[in-house]
Design a protein around this motif. Structure first.
Motif, PDB file in Angstrom:
ATOM      1  N   LYS A   1       0.728  -1.108   0.004  1.00  0.00           N
ATOM      2  CA  LYS A   1       0.112   0.110  -0.048  1.00  0.00           C
ATOM      3  C   LYS A   1       0.938   1.184  -0.029  1.00  0.00           C
ATOM      4  N   LEU A   2       1.958   1.189   0.777  1.00  0.00           N
ATOM      5  CA  LEU A   2       2.846   2.263   0.781  1.00  0.00           C
ATOM      6  C   LEU A   2       3.790   2.577  -0.626  1.00  0.00           C
ATOM      7  N   LYS A   3       3.963   1.557  -1.145  1.00  0.00           N
ATOM      8  CA  LYS A   3       4.479   1.520  -2.615  1.00  0.00           C
ATOM      9  C   LYS A   3       3.552   2.264  -3.265  1.00  0.00           C
ATOM     10  N   GLY A   4       2.257   1.807  -3.188  1.00  0.00           N
ATOM     11  CA  GLY A   4       1.197   2.340  -4.169  1.00  0.00           C
ATOM     12  C   GLY A   4       1.134   4.049  -4.015  1.00  0.00           C
ATOM     13  N   LEU A   5       1.480   4.439  -2.677  1.00  0.00           N
ATOM     14  CA  LEU A   5       1.160   5.775  -2.504  1.00  0.00           C
ATOM     15  C   LEU A   5       2.273   6.752  -3.341  1.00  0.00           C
ATOM     16  N   VAL A   6       3.609   5.815  -3.256  1.00  0.00           N
ATOM     17  CA  VAL A   6       4.456   6.741  -3.716  1.00  0.00           C
ATOM     18  C   VAL A   6       4.395   6.779  -5.358  1.00  0.00           C
ATOM     19  N   THR A   7       3.864   5.741  -5.999  1.00  0.00           N
ATOM     20  CA  THR A   7       3.435   5.976  -7.370  1.00  0.00           C
ATOM     21  C   THR A   7       2.238   6.717  -7.445  1.00  0.00           C
ATOM     22  N   ASN A   8       1.588   7.013  -6.934  1.00  0.00           N
ATOM     23  CA  ASN A   8       0.231   7.889  -7.120  1.00  0.00           C
ATOM     24  C   ASN A   8       0.820   9.406  -6.956  1.00  0.00           C
ATOM     25  N   ASN A   9       0.669  10.240  -7.809  1.00  0.00           N
ATOM     26  CA  ASN A   9       1.162  11.654  -7.753  1.00  0.00           C
ATOM     27  C   ASN A   9       0.288  12.279  -6.763  1.00  0.00           C
ATOM     28  N   ASP A  10      -0.666  11.976  -6.304  1.00  0.00           N
ATOM     29  CA  ASP A  10      -1.356  12.857  -5.462  1.00  0.00           C
ATOM     30  C   ASP A  10      -0.742  12.726  -4.074  1.00  0.00           C
ATOM     31  N   GLU A  11      -0.406  11.573  -3.769  1.00  0.00           N
ATOM     32  CA  GLU A  11      -0.271  11.547  -2.185  1.00  0.00           C
ATOM     33  C   GLU A  11       1.312  10.953  -2.435  1.00  0.00           C
ATOM     34  N   ILE A  12       1.797  11.239  -1.102  1.00  0.00           N
ATOM     35  CA  ILE A  12       3.368  11.073  -0.670  1.00  0.00           C
ATOM     36  C   ILE A  12       3.296   9.918   0.471  1.00  0.00           C
ATOM     37  N   LEU A  13       4.709   9.648   0.767  1.00  0.00           N
ATOM     38  CA  LEU A  13       4.737   8.684   1.896  1.00  0.00           C
ATOM     39  C   LEU A  13       4.401   9.525   3.074  1.00  0.00           C
ATOM     40  N   PRO A  14       3.988   8.986   4.211  1.00  0.00           N
ATOM     41  CA  PRO A  14       3.754   9.312   5.380  1.00  0.00           C
ATOM     42  C   PRO A  14       5.108   9.759   6.148  1.00  0.00           C
ATOM     43  N   SER A  15       5.301  10.925   6.651  1.00  0.00           N
ATOM     44  CA  SER A  15       6.671  11.175   7.227  1.00  0.00           C
ATOM     45  C   SER A  15       6.649  11.055   8.697  1.00  0.00           C
ATOM     46  N   ASN A  16       5.531  10.908   9.440  1.00  0.00           N
ATOM     47  CA  ASN A  16       5.679  10.593  10.744  1.00  0.00           C
ATOM     48  C   ASN A  16       4.374   9.735  11.061  1.00  0.00           C
ATOM     49  N   ALA A  17       4.072   9.239  12.529  1.00  0.00           N
ATOM     50  CA  ALA A  17       3.236   8.177  12.803  1.00  0.00           C
ATOM     51  C   ALA A  17       1.849   8.790  12.707  1.00  0.00           C
ATOM     52  N   LEU A  18       1.771   9.966  13.031  1.00  0.00           N
ATOM     53  CA  LEU A  18       0.268  10.739  12.506  1.00  0.00           C
ATOM     54  C   LEU A  18      -0.081  10.492  11.259  1.00  0.00           C
ATOM     55  N   ASP A  19       0.554  11.057  10.289  1.00  0.00           N
ATOM     56  CA  ASP A  19       0.440  10.681   8.913  1.00  0.00           C
ATOM     57  C   ASP A  19       0.061   9.215   8.553  1.00  0.00           C
ATOM     58  N   ALA A  20       0.955   8.174   9.151  1.00  0.00           N
ATOM     59  CA  ALA A  20       0.627   6.847   8.741  1.00  0.00           C
ATOM     60  C   ALA A  20      -0.889   6.387   9.431  1.00  0.00           C
ATOM     61  N   ILE A  21      -0.819   6.967  10.589  1.00  0.00           N
ATOM     62  CA  ILE A  21      -2.129   6.329  10.978  1.00  0.00           C
ATOM     63  C   ILE A  21      -3.307   6.873  10.216  1.00  0.00           C
ATOM     64  N   LYS A  22      -3.331   7.999   9.446  1.00  0.00           N
ATOM     65  CA  LYS A  22      -4.348   8.681   8.636  1.00  0.00           C
ATOM     66  C   LYS A  22      -4.562   7.774   7.460  1.00  0.00           C
ATOM     67  N   HIS A  23      -3.598   6.951   6.911  1.00  0.00           N
ATOM     68  CA  HIS A  23      -3.499   6.062   5.874  1.00  0.00           C
ATOM     69  C   HIS A  23      -3.744   4.767   6.246  1.00  0.00           C
ATOM     70  N   CYS A  24      -3.878   4.313   7.461  1.00  0.00           N
ATOM     71  CA  CYS A  24      -3.956   3.007   7.878  1.00  0.00           C
ATOM     72  C   CYS A  24      -5.444   2.687   8.287  1.00  0.00           C
ATOM     73  N   ASP A  25      -5.989   1.766   7.685  1.00  0.00           N
ATOM     74  CA  ASP A  25      -7.524   1.507   7.886  1.00  0.00           C
ATOM     75  C   ASP A  25      -7.423   0.470   9.251  1.00  0.00           C
ATOM     76  N   PRO A  26      -8.147   0.806  10.450  1.00  0.00           N
ATOM     77  CA  PRO A  26      -7.920  -0.167  11.469  1.00  0.00           C
ATOM     78  C   PRO A  26      -8.476  -1.484  11.225  1.00  0.00           C
ATOM     79  N   ILE A  27      -9.586  -1.652  10.209  1.00  0.00           N
ATOM     80  CA  ILE A  27     -10.263  -2.862   9.927  1.00  0.00           C
ATOM     81  C   ILE A  27      -9.452  -3.780   9.225  1.00  0.00           C
ATOM     82  N   ILE A  28      -8.920  -3.175   8.210  1.00  0.00           N
ATOM     83  CA  ILE A  28      -7.917  -4.078   7.219  1.00  0.00           C
ATOM     84  C   ILE A  28      -6.630  -4.494   7.782  1.00  0.00           C
ATOM     85  N   PHE A  29      -5.938  -3.299   8.514  1.00  0.00           N
ATOM     86  CA  PHE A  29      -4.831  -3.578   9.267  1.00  0.00           C
ATOM     87  C   PHE A  29      -4.770  -3.276  10.853  1.00  0.00           C
ATOM     88  N   PRO A  30      -5.485  -4.128  11.411  1.00  0.00           N
ATOM     89  CA  PRO A  30      -5.635  -4.009  12.983  1.00  0.00           C
ATOM     90  C   PRO A  30      -3.972  -3.847  13.774  1.00  0.00           C
TER      91      PRO A  30
END
Length: 115
Positions: free
Chosen positions: A10-39
């Motif tokens: 999923k993170l590799k997909g964020l890199v290839t997508n021009n609209d989004e970039i890799l999360p730079s901290n834990a808060l940004d990563a939590i925003k991209h992480c779905d708690p149901i899919i990745f508990p």
């Protein structure tokens, strides 16, 4: 392990997508992480987000300042005190006399010693 591999994809997909970039901290990563899919990943990111930041480096520099700034040195200027603190902090770096002489030779002299 499977959640981690899917999360990496999923993170590799964020890199290839021009609209989004890799999360730079834990808060940004939590925003991209779905708690149901990745508990498990979500729980690890929450723990990472709540961990306190270490302050050992600033505390070490202040304790070094107490050692350097003794009663006899209380009237020194700020630039000299900063130099002494830097020397104390980076005392494990070895500097040879030739390096110092080469650095000082780059600066012009204040007094011309030519007869």
């Amino acid at each position: 392990m499977s959640q981690l591999q899917i999360w990496k994809q999923k993170l590799k997909g964020l890199v290839t997508n021009n609209d989004e970039i890799l999360p730079s901290n834990a808060l940004d990563a939590i925003k991209h992480c779905d708690p149901i899919i990745f508990p498990n990943i979500f729980m690890l990111l929450k723990i990472l987000y709540c961990l306190p930041v270490s302050t050992s480096t600033p505390e070490r520099s202040f304790s070094g300042l107490k050692i350097i700034k003794t009663y006899l040195r209380n009237n020194m200027k700020e630039d000299r005190l900063n130099g002494l603190v830097l020397l104390s902090y980076y005392r494990n770096i070895i500097i040879t006399p030739n390096e110092i002489l080469n650095e000082m030779a780059k600066k012009p002299r204040k007094i011309d010693l030519v007869l």
